[in-house]
Design a protein around this motif. Structure first.
Motif, PDB file in Angstrom:
ATOM      1  N   TYR A 503       0.253 -26.020  28.830  1.00  0.00           N
ATOM      2  CA  TYR A 503       1.034 -24.804  28.603  1.00  0.00           C
ATOM      3  C   TYR A 503       1.765 -24.828  27.257  1.00  0.00           C
ATOM      4  CZ  TYR A 503       0.254 -23.276  33.414  1.00  0.00           C
ATOM      5  OH  TYR A 503      -0.328 -22.849  34.586  1.00  0.00           O
ATOM      6  N   THR A 504       2.058 -26.026  26.755  1.00  0.00           N
ATOM      7  CA  THR A 504       2.827 -26.136  25.512  1.00  0.00           C
ATOM      8  C   THR A 504       1.997 -25.773  24.294  1.00  0.00           C
ATOM      9  OG1 THR A 504       4.210 -27.874  26.473  1.00  0.00           O
ATOM     10  CG2 THR A 504       4.192 -27.676  24.067  1.00  0.00           C
ATOM     11  N   PHE A 505       0.795 -26.369  24.167  1.00  0.00           N
ATOM     12  CA  PHE A 505      -0.026 -26.133  22.970  1.00  0.00           C
ATOM     13  C   PHE A 505      -0.436 -24.663  22.803  1.00  0.00           C
ATOM     14  CE2 PHE A 505      -1.146 -30.823  23.313  1.00  0.00           C
ATOM     15  CZ  PHE A 505      -0.322 -31.178  22.260  1.00  0.00           C
ATOM     16  N   PRO A 506      -0.943 -24.014  23.857  1.00  0.00           N
ATOM     17  CA  PRO A 506      -1.286 -22.593  23.667  1.00  0.00           C
ATOM     18  C   PRO A 506      -0.059 -21.705  23.474  1.00  0.00           C
ATOM     19  CG  PRO A 506      -1.597 -23.212  25.963  1.00  0.00           C
ATOM     20  CD  PRO A 506      -1.337 -24.475  25.201  1.00  0.00           C
ATOM     21  N   ALA A 507       1.096 -22.150  23.998  1.00  0.00           N
ATOM     22  CA  ALA A 507       2.324 -21.376  23.780  1.00  0.00           C
ATOM     23  C   ALA A 507       2.675 -21.344  22.295  1.00  0.00           C
ATOM     24  CB  ALA A 507       3.479 -21.979  24.578  1.00  0.00           C
ATOM     25  N   ILE A 508       2.574 -22.494  21.649  1.00  0.00           N
ATOM     26  CA  ILE A 508       2.798 -22.536  20.200  1.00  0.00           C
ATOM     27  C   ILE A 508       1.739 -21.694  19.493  1.00  0.00           C
ATOM     28  CG2 ILE A 508       2.950 -24.045  18.184  1.00  0.00           C
ATOM     29  CD1 ILE A 508       3.779 -26.297  20.111  1.00  0.00           C
ATOM     30  N   GLY A 509       0.503 -21.769  20.003  1.00  0.00           N
ATOM     31  CA  GLY A 509      -0.577 -20.974  19.421  1.00  0.00           C
ATOM     32  C   GLY A 509      -0.325 -19.481  19.522  1.00  0.00           C
ATOM     33  N   GLU A 510       0.347 -19.050  20.589  1.00  0.00           N
ATOM     34  CA  GLU A 510       0.657 -17.623  20.739  1.00  0.00           C
ATOM     35  C   GLU A 510       1.520 -17.111  19.589  1.00  0.00           C
ATOM     36  OE1 GLU A 510       2.320 -16.591  24.509  1.00  0.00           O
ATOM     37  OE2 GLU A 510       0.884 -17.808  25.631  1.00  0.00           O
ATOM     38  N   LEU A 511       2.415 -17.961  19.096  1.00  0.00           N
ATOM     39  CA  LEU A 511       3.268 -17.562  17.973  1.00  0.00           C
ATOM     40  C   LEU A 511       2.454 -17.310  16.716  1.00  0.00           C
ATOM     41  CD1 LEU A 511       6.196 -20.085  18.557  1.00  0.00           C
ATOM     42  CD2 LEU A 511       6.283 -17.614  18.890  1.00  0.00           C
ATOM     43  N   PHE A 512       1.314 -17.972  16.616  1.00  0.00           N
ATOM     44  CA  PHE A 512       0.434 -17.760  15.472  1.00  0.00           C
ATOM     45  C   PHE A 512      -0.555 -16.622  15.710  1.00  0.00           C
ATOM     46  CE2 PHE A 512       1.607 -22.293  15.021  1.00  0.00           C
ATOM     47  CZ  PHE A 512       2.082 -22.279  13.725  1.00  0.00           C
ATOM     48  N   VAL A 513      -1.056 -16.491  16.934  1.00  0.00           N
ATOM     49  CA  VAL A 513      -2.122 -15.522  17.226  1.00  0.00           C
ATOM     50  C   VAL A 513      -1.555 -14.159  17.624  1.00  0.00           C
ATOM     51  CG1 VAL A 513      -4.105 -14.992  18.708  1.00  0.00           C
ATOM     52  CG2 VAL A 513      -3.752 -17.325  17.878  1.00  0.00           C
ATOM     53  N   PHE A 514      -0.759 -14.123  18.679  1.00  0.00           N
ATOM     54  CA  PHE A 514      -0.295 -12.835  19.205  1.00  0.00           C
ATOM     55  C   PHE A 514       0.678 -12.139  18.252  1.00  0.00           C
ATOM     56  CE2 PHE A 514      -1.003 -14.465  23.818  1.00  0.00           C
ATOM     57  CZ  PHE A 514      -2.365 -14.270  23.657  1.00  0.00           C
ATOM     58  N   VAL A 515       1.644 -12.891  17.730  1.00  0.00           N
ATOM     59  CA  VAL A 515       2.617 -12.271  16.832  1.00  0.00           C
ATOM     60  C   VAL A 515       1.920 -11.736  15.583  1.00  0.00           C
ATOM     61  CG1 VAL A 515       4.672 -12.659  15.429  1.00  0.00           C
ATOM     62  CG2 VAL A 515       4.503 -13.698  17.695  1.00  0.00           C
ATOM     63  N   THR A 516       0.939 -12.492  15.078  1.00  0.00           N
ATOM     64  CA  THR A 516       0.191 -12.033  13.898  1.00  0.00           C
ATOM     65  C   THR A 516      -0.608 -10.777  14.229  1.00  0.00           C
ATOM     66  OG1 THR A 516       0.032 -14.309  13.079  1.00  0.00           O
ATOM     67  CG2 THR A 516      -1.478 -12.695  12.134  1.00  0.00           C
ATOM     68  N   SER A 517      -1.175 -10.703  15.418  1.00  0.00           N
ATOM     69  CA  SER A 517      -1.945  -9.508  15.796  1.00  0.00           C
ATOM     70  C   SER A 517      -1.031  -8.293  15.898  1.00  0.00           C
ATOM     71  CB  SER A 517      -2.684  -9.739  17.123  1.00  0.00           C
ATOM     72  OG  SER A 517      -1.794  -9.790  18.224  1.00  0.00           O
ATOM     73  N   TYR A 518       0.196  -8.477  16.413  1.00  0.00           N
ATOM     74  CA  TYR A 518       1.150  -7.359  16.465  1.00  0.00           C
ATOM     75  C   TYR A 518       1.524  -6.920  15.052  1.00  0.00           C
ATOM     76  CZ  TYR A 518       1.807  -9.069  21.266  1.00  0.00           C
ATOM     77  OH  TYR A 518       1.616  -9.489  22.556  1.00  0.00           O
ATOM     78  N   GLU A 519       1.710  -7.901  14.179  1.00  0.00           N
ATOM     79  CA  GLU A 519       2.047  -7.601  12.782  1.00  0.00           C
ATOM     80  C   GLU A 519       0.931  -6.813  12.108  1.00  0.00           C
ATOM     81  OE1 GLU A 519       2.411 -10.165   8.643  1.00  0.00           O
ATOM     82  OE2 GLU A 519       2.904 -11.144  10.548  1.00  0.00           O
ATOM     83  N   ILE A 520      -0.306  -7.232  12.326  1.00  0.00           N
ATOM     84  CA  ILE A 520      -1.454  -6.525  11.746  1.00  0.00           C
ATOM     85  C   ILE A 520      -1.535  -5.111  12.317  1.00  0.00           C
ATOM     86  CG2 ILE A 520      -3.983  -6.469  11.695  1.00  0.00           C
ATOM     87  CD1 ILE A 520      -3.926  -9.527  11.580  1.00  0.00           C
ATOM     88  N   ALA A 521      -1.306  -4.988  13.625  1.00  0.00           N
ATOM     89  CA  ALA A 521      -1.394  -3.673  14.267  1.00  0.00           C
ATOM     90  C   ALA A 521      -0.380  -2.701  13.676  1.00  0.00           C
ATOM     91  CB  ALA A 521      -1.175  -3.810  15.769  1.00  0.00           C
ATOM     92  N   TYR A 522       0.823  -3.174  13.416  1.00  0.00           N
ATOM     93  CA  TYR A 522       1.856  -2.263  12.902  1.00  0.00           C
ATOM     94  C   TYR A 522       1.668  -1.967  11.415  1.00  0.00           C
ATOM     95  CZ  TYR A 522       6.366  -0.092  12.031  1.00  0.00           C
ATOM     96  OH  TYR A 522       7.334   0.799  11.674  1.00  0.00           O
ATOM     97  N   THR A 523       1.384  -2.994  10.624  1.00  0.00           N
ATOM     98  CA  THR A 523       1.336  -2.808   9.171  1.00  0.00           C
ATOM     99  C   THR A 523       0.038  -2.185   8.690  1.00  0.00           C
ATOM    100  OG1 THR A 523       0.514  -5.076   8.823  1.00  0.00           O
ATOM    101  CG2 THR A 523       2.908  -4.745   8.786  1.00  0.00           C
ATOM    102  N   ARG A 524      -1.028  -2.234   9.482  1.00  0.00           N
ATOM    103  CA  ARG A 524      -2.317  -1.721   9.025  1.00  0.00           C
ATOM    104  C   ARG A 524      -2.778  -0.492   9.803  1.00  0.00           C
ATOM    105  NH1 ARG A 524      -4.999  -4.876   5.391  1.00  0.00           N
ATOM    106  NH2 ARG A 524      -3.952  -6.837   4.892  1.00  0.00           N
ATOM    107  N   SER A 525      -1.875   0.136  10.509  1.00  0.00           N
ATOM    108  CA  SER A 525      -2.228   1.351  11.237  1.00  0.00           C
ATOM    109  C   SER A 525      -1.619   2.556  10.533  1.00  0.00           C
ATOM    110  CB  SER A 525      -1.704   1.276  12.671  1.00  0.00           C
ATOM    111  OG  SER A 525      -0.294   1.112  12.685  1.00  0.00           O
TER     112      SER A 525
END
Length: 625
Positions: A503-525
Motif C-alpha cells: 500500500y505504501t509504494f503505490p500510494a507514493i506513486g499516486e502523488l506522481f500519477v494521479f496528481v499529474t493527471s489532474y494537473e494535465i486535465a486542468y491546464t490542457r483543457s
C-alpha cells in the motif's frame, strides 16, 4: 472596390481583429440583447482572487528562462475547498472501507449480531462480517460502486460546464450524498442484517445514490479550487530575501493539487475509524460516522460560497466541441486524424473555412483558438488511457488484496485496516514532495516535469506488483490449504503487516500519477470545458473497475499470483511511454487560466458572421462614397 478578391483577405483580417460574438458563449454580465448581438463585445474580470499580483511585473523571455518559478499562496477560500474535499472523501472512503467485509463475510460466530467479532480470544483472528455473499459478489458490487462513482462524473462535468456551473453542481451533489448516507445505515441495523435479501437491496440503493453524489462533486471541486488561483499569468515577485522569482500559474496549480490530494487522503484515513467500528461495535456505527463528518460540507459551502470566483456555465460548449470533431471527420477527413498534421485540425477553424469556402455557416460559433484547445485536450486525454494500468497495480484485479489479507495472520488487527496505509503514506509523503523535494529540485534547476513524474509513478506500481506476487506465493506455500488459502479455515503464518509496502509504494506513486493527471486535465483543457476533461481524467478508475469486474470470476484461488505478474510487466513497459511518446506534454501551457474564456468572452477575435460581414462591407462602401 470592396467587391474584389481582396475582400476575402479583409474578411480574414476581420477574423483576427474582431471581438468574439457572444452567440453560443453566454456570460452572466450581459443582457439578453447583447448576448444575441453578433457584433457585441465585452471584457470581464476574474474577481477578488485576481487582486494582489496583477500589479507585479510581467517577466521577460530571459527572466522566464532564468528565474525560479514558485506557486502563489492559497487563499482561505481555496483552503475551504480542500476542507470540503476532506469531508467528502472521509465520508466516501469511510463508508466504502467496510463494504468488503459487510458483503463478503458472514456474521462472526459469537459476535453481537451487528457484524462485530466475538470478544476475547475467540475473535482474535476473526473478521467482521454481515451478509456472507462471498468474494465474487463482493468484487462485483464494490467494483460496480467504483465504476459508477467515476463514470457519472462525466455527466456531472458536462452539467456543471453547460448548465449549472461548478458551485451549484457541488451543492446538488452534497444534498444527494446526505440522502445516501441516511439510507446506508438501514442495512447495517442488526434487525435488518438478519434478512440478507432486504439488507442487500437497501445497500445497493444507497451505494448507487452515493455514486451519483460523487458524480456531481468530483468533476467540479478540483477545477473550482484551481479557478481561485490569484494570478492568471506569470508575474515577477521579489521575496523578502531579495531573490526575484516568477509566481507561475502552472506551478501554483501543481502545488495546490498536491495539497488537495493530501486532503483527499487525510479524509481517506478516516476509514481507520470505521474499520475498528465495524470490528468492535458493528456496521451501523461504521456507516454512521462518515455521515456525521459529511455534515461539514454544507456548512463550509455556505461560509465560502459568496467569496468564490465562479466561472459561469457555457451552454453549448460541449455541442461546439462535438461539431468541431464532426467537421474535421467529414468529407474523408477521418483518414488524416492520426497524421498529427495541422491540416486535419485546420478543417474546423473558421479562418480556414472562410478562406476555402468564402463564407461561414451559422453553426460555426467558435473561434480558431477553441479548435486548438480541443486538439490540446484530446492529446492530453490520450495519456489518461494508460492510467487504468496503474490503477489496477494499485490494489490488484478483482478482490486480490482482500483475498490475500483474509489468508494472513491477523493477531487482532482488522483485515481491512492495512489498506489505510495508503492514505497514511500519502499524508506523510505529500508534504515531503510538496515542500521539500519539488522546491529543492526547482532550486537546483531540475524541476520534475509531468512525464517524468508519470514515469516514476508507474515504476513504483511495477515494484508493488512484483512484491505482491512474491507475498501471495509465500502465502500459498505456507497455508494449510495450499493454493486455496483464501477459503481455508486456518490462516497462513505470513503476517498481515507484510501488506504495508503493497500500500505504501503505490500510494507514493499516486502523488506522481494521479496528481499529474489532474494537473494535465486542468491546464490542457478548454477554459469552458474543464469540468468535463477533469472528469475524463477520473474515468480511468471506472475503466479499471470494469476490468476488475469482468475478471472477478477468474481472479480467485489458485490463480492469485499471475495477475500480479501481468500487471508488473504492463506497468513497467507503460512507464517508458511517458518520457518518449508523450514527451510533448512536458511543454508548459501559459494561457490555461484565461478568465475571459472561462466567462464565455474572449479577447481573441473571431470572424464576423456572414450577415455582419456583409453589413460592414456596405458601411465601408458608404464611407468611401
Amino acid at each position: 472596390m470592396f467587391c474584389n478578391p481582396g475582400n476575402q483577405a479583409e474578411a480574414l483580417q476581420d477574423f483576427q481583429a474582431a471581438p468574439m460574438p457572444i452567440v453560443g458563449m453566454p456570460a452572466t454580465n450581459l443582457s439578453e440583447k447583447e448576448k444575441h448581438n453578433p457584433d457585441a463585445t465585452a471584457l470581464t474580470t476574474v474577481g477578488p482572487a485576481d487582486d494582489g499580483l496583477f500589479g507585479a511585473d510581467h517577466p521577460t523571455e530571459e527572466e522566464l528562462s532564468t528565474l525560479r518559478k514558485v506557486p502563489a499562496t492559497m487563499p482561505w477560500v481555496g483552503i475551504a475547498m480542500c476542507l470540503i474535499e476532506f469531508a467528502e472523501r472521509a465520508s466516501y472512503y469511510g463508508s466504502k472501507g467496510p463494504f468488503n467485509n459487510f458483503i463478503n463475510n458472514p456474521l462472526p460466530e459469537g459476535g453481537n449480531g451487528a457484524g462485530a467479532v466475538a470478544k476475547g480470544a475467540a475473535g482474535l483472528n476473526q473478521s467482521a462480517g454481515a451478509l456472507g455473499l462471498g468474494s465474487k459478489t463482493t468484487s462485483a458490487l464494490t467494483n460496480l460502486f467504483t465504476f459508477l462513482a467515476y463514470v457519472i462524473p462525466i455527466w456531472g462535468g458536462i452539467v456543471a460546464d453547460t448548465k449549472w456551473g461548478r458551485f451549484k453542481a457541488i451543492c446538488v451533489g452534497t444534498a444527494v450524498g446526505a440522502i445516501a448516507h441516511i439510507i446506508l445505515i438501514v442495512p447495517a441495523i442488526p434487525s435488518v442484517i438478519t434478512h440478507p435479501n432486504g439488507a442487500l437491496g437497501s445497500f445497493i440503493v444507497s451505494i448507487i445514490i452515493l455514486a451519483f453524489a460523487a458524480g456531481f462533486i468530483k468533476p467540479s471541486l478540483g477545477p473550482l479550487l484551481c479557478d481561485q488561483i490569484p494570478n492568471r499569468n506569470p508575474v515577477v515577485k521579489t521575496l523578502k530575501s531579495g531573490e526575484r522569482v516568477i509566481v507561475d500559474p502552472g506551478v501554483t496549480v501543481e502545488r495546490w493539487l498536491l495539497i488537495f490530494y493530501a486532503c483527499i487522503n487525510i479524509g481517506g484515513f478516516f476509514a481507520v475509524a470505521t474499520s475498528y467500528a465495524e470490528r468492535l461495535v458493528g456496521f451501523w456505527l461504521a456507516y454512521l460516522l462518515p455521515g456525521i463528518v459529511y455534515m461539514l460540507m454544507p456548512i463550509v459551502l455556505v461560509l465560502a460560497g459568496r467569496r468564490l470566483y465562479k466561472a459561469p456555465p457555457q451552454g453549448s460548449v460541449v455541442v461546439e466541441a462535438w461539431r468541431v470533431v464532426k467537421l474535421m471527420m467529414s468529407s474523408g477527413g477521418w483518414k488524416h486524424m492520426f497524421s498529427g498534421k495541422d491540416e486535419f485540425w485546420n478543417r474546423a477553424k473558421p479562418s480556414h473555412i472562410a478562406q476555402s469556402e468564402g463564407t461561414i455557416g451559422s453553426k460555426v460559433t467558435w473561434d480558431d483558438r477553441f479548435v486548438d484547445e480541443v486538439r490540446q485536450s484530446l492529446n492530453a486525454c490520450a495519456v489518461f488511457l494508460i492510467i487504468p494500468i496503474y490503477v489496477l497495480a494499485d490494489g490488484g484485479l478483482g478482490n486480490q488484496m482482500n483475498d490475500m489479507s483474509v489468508a494472513m495472520t491477523l493477531n487482532g488487527v482488522p483485515n481491512d485496516l492495512i489498506s489505510n496505509w495508503n492514505p497514511l503514506a500519502i499524508i506523510v509523503f505529500s508534504p515531503i514532495l510538496t515542500f521539500l523535494i519539488y522546491p529543492w529540485l526547482a532550486r537546483i534547476g531540475f524541476p520534475l516535469k509531468p512525464m517524468t513524474r508519470m514515469f516514476i509513478g508507474f515504476m513504483l506500481g511495477a515494484l508493488t506488483c512484483v512484491l505482491s506476487a512474491i507475498i501471495q506465493w509465500r502465502i500459498y506455500k505456507t497455508s494449510p490449504c495450499g493454493y486455496y488459502a483464501t477459503t481455508c479455515d486456518e490462516v497462513s503464518p505470513v503476517s498481515l503487516w507484510w501488506q504495508v509496502p503493497l500500500y505504501t509504494f503505490p500510494a507514493i506513486g499516486e502523488l506522481f500519477v494521479f496528481v499529474t493527471s489532474y494537473e494535465i486535465a486542468y491546464t490542457r483543457s478548454p477554459a469552458r470545458m474543464k469540468g468535463l476533461v477533469y472528469s475524463i481524467s477520473l474515468f480511468n478508475q471506472a475503466i479499471a473497475s470494469a476490468l476488475s469486474l469482468a475478471l472477478s470470476d477468474v481472479i480467485v484461488d489458485p490463480n492469485l499470483i499471475w495477475p500480479w505478474v501481468a500487471l508488473a510487466v504492463a506497468c513497467f513497459l507503460s512507464a517508458f511511454l511517458f518520457p518518449t511518446y508523450f514527451k510533448h506534454l512536458d511543454d508548459p501551457v501559459d494561457d490555461f487560466a484565461d478568465a475571459d474564456r472561462q466567462a464565455g468572452i474572449v479577447r481573441q477575435p473571431v470572424l464576423l458572421s456572414r450577415e455582419s460581414a456583409q453589413q460592414r462591407t456596405e458601411n465601408e462602401k458608404d464611407i468611401m462614397a
